[in-house]
Enzyme design. Structure first.
Site, PDB file in Angstrom:
ATOM      1  CB  SER A  27      -3.320  -1.177  -0.328  1.00 40.23           C
ATOM      2  OG  SER A  27      -1.934  -1.398  -0.411  1.00 40.23           O
ATOM      3  CE  LYS A  49      -0.650  -0.258   3.375  1.00 38.89           C
ATOM      4  NZ  LYS A  49      -1.379  -0.677   2.224  1.00 38.89           N
TER       5      LYS A  49
END
Length: 96
Positions: free
Chosen positions: A16, A53
């Site tokens: 990701s 993230k």
């Protein structure tokens, strides 16, 4: 005064954050003493799911952003259990 730094290592899983240069099984160096800033990569948990993230604010809402176009932003809801543990300062990559 001696500034005490608290860092730890986290193994990345998945892809990701591939466009940020973080690949599966990279070792992330995380500093727990830093307050995150715009565009920092952080280690956080959302409802007991841990991840690396980028946190973005848009129209008074918070979003967790991946650095891979195959992943949609995730909006942090008022009822979510959300925590930031530290800022990723670097990484180490195993070749073998």
């Amino acid at each position: 005064d001696i500034k005490k730094h608290t860092c730890y290592l986290v193994e990345a899983r998945g892809d990701s954050m591939i466009d940020a240069g973080i690949t599966d099984r990279d070792i992330l160096i995380v500093d727990t003493t830093l307050d995150y800033r715009e565009n920092d990569i952080v280690i956080c948990s959302l409802n007991n799911f841990y991840m690396a993230k980028i946190i973005k604010r848009h129209q008074n809402k918070l979003f967790l952003m991946s650095k891979n176009p195959n992943f949609e932003p995730v909006e942090i809801q008022e009822y979510d259990d959300f925590r930031v543990f530290g800022v990723v300062k670097g990484l180490s990559r195993k070749f073998r």
